[in-house]
Each structure stands twice: as structure tokens, then as C-alpha cells.
Design a protein around this motif. Structure first.
Motif, PDB file in Angstrom:
ATOM      1  N   ALA A 148       0.913  -1.051   0.159  1.00 37.19           N
ATOM      2  CA  ALA A 148       0.055   0.169   0.047  1.00 37.19           C
ATOM      3  C   ALA A 148       0.810   1.299  -0.067  1.00 37.19           C
ATOM      4  O   ALA A 148       0.613   2.327  -0.687  1.00 37.19           O
ATOM      5  N   MET A 149       1.830   1.146   0.799  1.00 33.67           N
ATOM      6  CA  MET A 149       2.953   2.287   0.741  1.00 33.67           C
ATOM      7  C   MET A 149       3.449   2.537  -0.537  1.00 33.67           C
ATOM      8  O   MET A 149       3.799   3.681  -1.079  1.00 33.67           O
ATOM      9  N   GLU A 150       4.038   1.564  -1.339  1.00 37.15           N
ATOM     10  CA  GLU A 150       4.566   1.751  -2.472  1.00 37.15           C
ATOM     11  C   GLU A 150       3.527   1.913  -3.599  1.00 37.15           C
ATOM     12  O   GLU A 150       4.051   3.023  -4.304  1.00 37.15           O
ATOM     13  N   ALA A 151       2.427   1.831  -3.489  1.00 40.15           N
ATOM     14  CA  ALA A 151       1.148   2.235  -4.530  1.00 40.15           C
ATOM     15  C   ALA A 151       1.027   3.742  -4.183  1.00 40.15           C
ATOM     16  O   ALA A 151       0.631   4.443  -5.087  1.00 40.15           O
ATOM     17  N   ALA A 152       0.904   4.051  -2.880  1.00 43.13           N
ATOM     18  CA  ALA A 152       0.738   5.468  -2.696  1.00 43.13           C
ATOM     19  C   ALA A 152       1.770   6.172  -3.090  1.00 43.13           C
ATOM     20  O   ALA A 152       1.580   7.685  -3.355  1.00 43.13           O
ATOM     21  N   GLU A 153       2.955   5.904  -2.811  1.00 44.40           N
ATOM     22  CA  GLU A 153       4.014   6.658  -3.321  1.00 44.40           C
ATOM     23  C   GLU A 153       3.987   6.888  -4.766  1.00 44.40           C
ATOM     24  O   GLU A 153       4.444   7.950  -5.384  1.00 44.40           O
ATOM     25  N   TYR A 154       3.912   5.761  -5.696  1.00 47.48           N
ATOM     26  CA  TYR A 154       3.628   5.813  -7.078  1.00 47.48           C
ATOM     27  C   TYR A 154       2.482   6.861  -7.600  1.00 47.48           C
ATOM     28  O   TYR A 154       2.868   7.548  -8.434  1.00 47.48           O
ATOM     29  N   PHE A 155       1.512   6.901  -6.821  1.00 46.69           N
ATOM     30  CA  PHE A 155       0.302   7.748  -7.216  1.00 46.69           C
ATOM     31  C   PHE A 155       0.243   9.112  -6.633  1.00 46.69           C
ATOM     32  O   PHE A 155      -0.443   9.877  -6.841  1.00 46.69           O
ATOM     33  N   GLY A 156       1.353   9.492  -5.713  1.00 45.61           N
ATOM     34  CA  GLY A 156       1.752  10.668  -5.174  1.00 45.61           C
ATOM     35  C   GLY A 156       0.552  10.679  -4.161  1.00 45.61           C
ATOM     36  O   GLY A 156       0.059  11.904  -4.035  1.00 45.61           O
ATOM     37  N   THR A 157       0.124  10.022  -3.346  1.00 47.46           N
ATOM     38  CA  THR A 157      -1.145  10.012  -2.641  1.00 47.46           C
ATOM     39  C   THR A 157      -0.452   9.776  -0.915  1.00 47.46           C
ATOM     40  O   THR A 157       0.275   9.075  -0.803  1.00 47.46           O
ATOM     41  N   LYS A 158      -0.803  10.661  -0.241  1.00 46.61           N
ATOM     42  CA  LYS A 158      -0.431  10.651   1.413  1.00 46.61           C
ATOM     43  C   LYS A 158      -1.199   9.444   1.990  1.00 46.61           C
ATOM     44  O   LYS A 158      -2.468   9.264   1.691  1.00 46.61           O
ATOM     45  N   LEU A 159      -0.139   8.620   2.780  1.00 49.77           N
ATOM     46  CA  LEU A 159      -1.031   7.326   3.472  1.00 49.77           C
ATOM     47  C   LEU A 159      -1.066   7.621   4.843  1.00 49.77           C
ATOM     48  O   LEU A 159      -0.161   7.890   5.657  1.00 49.77           O
ATOM     49  N   ASP A 160      -1.991   7.526   5.443  1.00 51.67           N
ATOM     50  CA  ASP A 160      -2.528   7.648   6.776  1.00 51.67           C
ATOM     51  C   ASP A 160      -2.266   6.309   7.552  1.00 51.67           C
ATOM     52  O   ASP A 160      -3.113   5.403   7.498  1.00 51.67           O
ATOM     53  N   LEU A 161      -1.088   5.968   8.258  1.00 52.58           N
ATOM     54  CA  LEU A 161      -0.864   4.811   8.666  1.00 52.58           C
ATOM     55  C   LEU A 161      -1.913   4.351  10.046  1.00 52.58           C
ATOM     56  O   LEU A 161      -1.920   3.231  10.243  1.00 52.58           O
ATOM     57  N   ASN A 162      -2.672   5.437  10.608  1.00 52.47           N
ATOM     58  CA  ASN A 162      -3.463   5.096  11.662  1.00 52.47           C
ATOM     59  C   ASN A 162      -4.856   4.307  11.114  1.00 52.47           C
ATOM     60  O   ASN A 162      -5.369   3.654  12.034  1.00 52.47           O
ATOM     61  N   LYS A 163      -5.034   4.456   9.867  1.00 59.17           N
ATOM     62  CA  LYS A 163      -6.072   3.552   9.189  1.00 59.17           C
ATOM     63  C   LYS A 163      -5.916   2.154   9.286  1.00 59.17           C
ATOM     64  O   LYS A 163      -6.801   1.303   9.137  1.00 59.17           O
ATOM     65  N   PHE A 164      -4.866   1.642   9.348  1.00 60.80           N
ATOM     66  CA  PHE A 164      -4.328   0.236   9.334  1.00 60.80           C
ATOM     67  C   PHE A 164      -4.345  -0.489  10.566  1.00 60.80           C
ATOM     68  O   PHE A 164      -4.093  -1.758  10.871  1.00 60.80           O
ATOM     69  N   VAL A 165      -4.635   0.229  11.777  1.00 61.81           N
ATOM     70  CA  VAL A 165      -4.532  -0.105  12.962  1.00 61.81           C
ATOM     71  C   VAL A 165      -5.998  -1.120  13.186  1.00 61.81           C
ATOM     72  O   VAL A 165      -7.027  -0.697  12.795  1.00 61.81           O
ATOM     73  N   ILE A 166      -5.722  -2.239  13.725  1.00 62.74           N
ATOM     74  CA  ILE A 166      -6.828  -3.203  13.608  1.00 62.74           C
ATOM     75  C   ILE A 166      -7.582  -3.072  15.084  1.00 62.74           C
ATOM     76  O   ILE A 166      -6.723  -3.367  15.979  1.00 62.74           O
ATOM     77  N   LYS A 167      -8.893  -3.234  15.004  1.00 64.33           N
ATOM     78  CA  LYS A 167      -9.434  -3.424  16.335  1.00 64.33           C
ATOM     79  C   LYS A 167     -10.169  -4.754  16.606  1.00 64.33           C
ATOM     80  O   LYS A 167     -10.957  -5.241  15.668  1.00 64.33           O
ATOM     81  N   GLY A 168      -9.580  -5.407  17.643  1.00 63.55           N
ATOM     82  CA  GLY A 168      -9.906  -6.815  17.541  1.00 63.55           C
ATOM     83  C   GLY A 168     -11.477  -7.144  17.873  1.00 63.55           C
ATOM     84  O   GLY A 168     -12.050  -6.206  18.755  1.00 63.55           O
ATOM     85  N   THR A 169     -11.926  -8.372  17.788  1.00 70.41           N
ATOM     86  CA  THR A 169     -13.296  -8.575  18.178  1.00 70.41           C
ATOM     87  C   THR A 169     -13.265 -10.107  18.597  1.00 70.41           C
ATOM     88  O   THR A 169     -14.434 -10.501  18.995  1.00 70.41           O
ATOM     89  N   CYS A 170     -12.268 -10.773  18.639  1.00 69.82           N
ATOM     90  CA  CYS A 170     -12.137 -12.080  19.371  1.00 69.82           C
ATOM     91  C   CYS A 170     -12.350 -11.945  20.943  1.00 69.82           C
ATOM     92  O   CYS A 170     -12.165 -10.864  21.663  1.00 69.82           O
TER      93      CYS A 170
END
Length: 396
Positions: A80-102
Motif C-alpha cells: 500500500a505504501m509503494e502504491a501510494a508513493e507511485y500515485f503521489g497519495t499521502k498514506l495515513d498509517l492510523n487507518k491500518f490499526v486493527i480493532k480486535g473482536t475475538c
């Protein structure tokens, strides 16, 4: 020379024929040399325009390309970071934080080989209950004198809790409590590999969260561990200097750290008398780490005593000086018997030689012939091999 026939005429050979150039080939001067490169460049530009162009769909106006699509398709953050860099898009890593449900209290520890699934990750409120469950069962094991759950089970459950905390980027006082609990249990079981992982992570957490309640206690444990690894692996003193330099003024003023620094000075100066006095007053669970140093200090003390006392010394003095009678270790009685009965030791009782098996229980009037027994103790100390104690640094 060219071939000549019988009539004296020159023969025509195929060697001199020129090949016809195909139309559109690279050798054709009319075809541009960069045709293929231009065609490929045009295709790439059209592809990029297709991704960047905003289109209207039935659901409404389309948005620009979503860089999080790679994560949604479980390709991983790196793609995802490589794709964002290729298309010039800023990537917010906080969106990748997983919220558990187990909701499982107990879960086996498995190394991740792909992106984690929220259905297999427990939220923080469930992790609180999981830690309480592990601590309760471990306490019942201690009351039952080793019966019940095993250390392998407790270690697996604590590592699973640590993994769920790491996946969800949870760093708070509860995270410190999990690592502190695992470190204490690892100390008790002489599992230095897990202890080193936990105490290394705790240093990072203490710097992030400030000064939690137990930071002084674990600063003392780090000093004990560094003393052990320094003398076992002959590490340079710079490692200890870096550790001492990282101590805060608050830590240096605490009683537990002051005690640990005195232990370090006693071992460094071969002051075995002070070491054994400090051994009897060690706070918290530091006695388990000092147990790893006791035999090393005893070995050095015996060698120095045998050099200084000739021709003999009372056996009772050695017993009391090396704390064989007052040690906190349960196997001290057996260790004293092994020391007395080891090969090469010579004893005298009222000037006459006696058998070692007859003196270790009744030491009255028994003298050690230090000159004759020098060969039994004159040698390098053999360290006990522990699980993972050769791992100096590790990442969680």
C-alpha cells in the motif's frame, strides 16, 4: 581469390547477395528507432490517466484511487505504501490499526505470516481478563508446589497477549503490566530469553509513558542481568557504563537500585563477603538473578581463600563464609555435599587424613589441606547452561 571455372570465368556466389529489408523492421531506415519505446510510453501514460481520472458512476462521483485497497485485499502495508508513493497519495498509517473482536480468554500464540484478521485479535477489555486468568492459574500452581499449569502454557498465553497488544498499537500502563508480569515469571523459571525481550520492551515503554510504578524495580533487574552477562561472556565494561549512564537521578536514589549497584561493585572488586551479605537482603525477585551469580562468586572466593590460607583452613569457616548454610536456594545442601566430596579434596582431622564422605555432615575439628587440594579448585568456572541465555538482544 575468387573461384574460377574451367572456362576461366568467375563464378557467382551467394555470399555476395544482400538480404532484403523487411518493411517496418529495425533495420529499415524509414522506421523510427524509438518506435517501441514511444509506444510503451504512450500506453503507460494512458494507464496513469485512467487511474487518476475522476468518473461518474451510478452510486455517485468516483473518488481518486484508494491507496488502502492493497490492505483491504490483504496485500500488506508495504504494498500500500509503494502504491501510494507511485500515485503521489499521502498514506495515513492510523487507518491500518486493527480493532480486535475475538472474545476468547485463552488463545495459542502463532507467528503472523500474513495480515492479521480482526476476528482473531482480542480487544483490550478481553486482554485484561486474559491476563487475570493467567495470573490466577499461575498463583494456584505456586500454592500447589508446581502442580497445575506449566510454564510453557503461561509463557504462550502471555506472548499471545503481547502479540494482540502489538497488533492494535496499544501502549499504556496495562501494556507495562503485561510485560512486567511475563518478566517476573521468566526470572523465576530462569528463562533469560523471554526476560530479555520483556525488559528491552519495558525500557521503550517507560520512556514513552514517563515513569510507571515499577521502573525502579526493573532498573535493578537490568543491572543484575548485565553483571551476569558481562562475567559469563567477558563483555567489555562499556556495556555496563551505558546502562549506568541511562539511570535517572530518581532511580539512583531508590533503595533497590542502590542495592543493585552495591552488588555490582562487590562482584567487580571480588568482595565476596559483601556480596553474600547483600544476597541475603536482596529486594523483590532479584534473588533469582543473583542465584545465577552465586556459584561464580563462590568459585572465585574459594580460590582466593586457598591461596591465602596455607597449609590448612577449618572446613566450618568455608561453609559459613560461602553461605552454604544460609542461602535461599533449596539445593544448597546438595551443593555443599558435592563440593566436599569432589575429587581431589584432602581433609585432616586432628592431624590425620579422613575420607570426604565422613566429614561433610560432621565438620567439627575438620581441616582442609589447602596445598594438597589446590588442584581440585584451580581451574576455570563452568557456567550453567540456560535456555536462551546466549541471546543478548532480541525484538519482540
Amino acid at each position: 581469390s575468387e573461384p574460377v571455372d574451367t572456362n576461366g570465368e568467375y563464378k557467382k556466389t551467394k555470399r555476395g547477395k544482400k538480404r532484403k529489408k523487411k518493411k517496418g523492421s529495425r533495420e529499415d531506415e524509414s522506421a523510427p528507432s524509438t518506435f517501441l519505446g514511444m509506444q510503451e510510453r504512450n500506453m503507460r501514460e494512458k494507464r496513469m490517466e485512467r487511474f487518476n481520472k475522476e468518473k461518474d458512476t451510478k452510486e455517485g462521483p468516483a473518488v481518486r484511487w484508494d491507496p488502502y485497497r492493497a490492505m483491504k485485499e490483504r496485500r500488506g502495508v508495504k504494498q500500500a505504501m509503494e502504491a501510494a508513493e507511485y500515485f503521489g497519495t499521502k498514506l495515513d498509517l492510523n487507518k491500518f490499526v486493527i480493532k480486535g473482536t475475538c472474545q476468547d480468554l485463552e488463545k495459542p500464540y502463532l507467528r503472523l505470516t500474513s495480515a492479521p484478521d480482526s476476528s482473531n485479535v482480542r480487544p483490550e477489555e478481553v486482554l485484561h481478563k486474559s491476563l487475570a486468568n493467567v495470573m490466577k492459574k499461575w498463583a494456584l500452581r505456586a500454592r500447589a508446589k508446581g502442580k497445575g499449569v506449566t510454564y510453557l502454557w503461561a509463557c504462550e498465553q502471555l506472548k499471545s497477549i503481547r502479540q494482540d497488544l502489538t497488533i492494535q498499537h496499544i501502549k499504556n500502563n496495562f501494556t507495562c503490566k503485561v510485560y512486567e508480569t511475563h518478566a517476573r515469571i521468566a526470572i523465576e523459571q530462569e528463562d533469560l530469553k523471554e526476560f530479555n525481550q520483556c525488559q528491552t520492551k519495558l525500557v521503550e515503554l517507560y520512556l514513552t509513558l514517563g515513569s510507571p510504578e515499577c521502573h525502579r524495580e526493573f532498573a535493578a533487574y537490568r543491572i543484575f542481568y548485565q553483571v551476569y552477562t558481562r562475567y559469563k561472556y567477558n563483555q567489555p565494561s562499556s556495556e555496563m557504563a551505558m546502562l549506568l549512564g541511562s539511570l535517572t537521578s530518581e532511580q539512583r536514589e531508590s533503595n533497590v537500585v542502590k542495592h543493585a549497584l552495591k552488588v555490582y561493585a562487590a562482584v567487580d572488586q571480588c568482595d565476596y563477603a559483601s556480596f553474600f551479605r547483600l544476597y541475603l537482603t536482596v529486594p523483590n525477585m532479584g534473588v533469582y538473578l543473583l542465584d545465577l551469580l552465586v556459584d561464580y562468586v563462590r568459585h572465585g572466593a574459594i580460590q582466593r581463600t586457598f591461596r591465602g590460607y596455607r597449609p590448612n583452613i577449618p572446613l566450618q569457616n568455608i561453609h559459613d563464609m560461602l553461605l552454604y548454610g544460609g542461602s535461599a536456594k533449596s539445593e544448597t545442601h546438595e551443593e555443599w555435599k558435592n563440593f566436599v566430596e569432589q575429587e581431589g579434596m584432602h581433609y585432616l582431622k586432628r592431624g590425620k587424613p579422613v575420607n570426604a564422605k565422613d566429614v561433610w555432615a560432621n565438620m567439627s575439628d575438620v581441616m582442609i589441606d589447602t596445598k594438597a587440594s589446590w588442584g581440585a579448585i584451580n581451574g576455570p568456572f563452568m557456567w550453567k547452561v540456560l535456555d536462551g541465555d546466549n541471546v543478548q538482544r532480541s525484538e519482540d
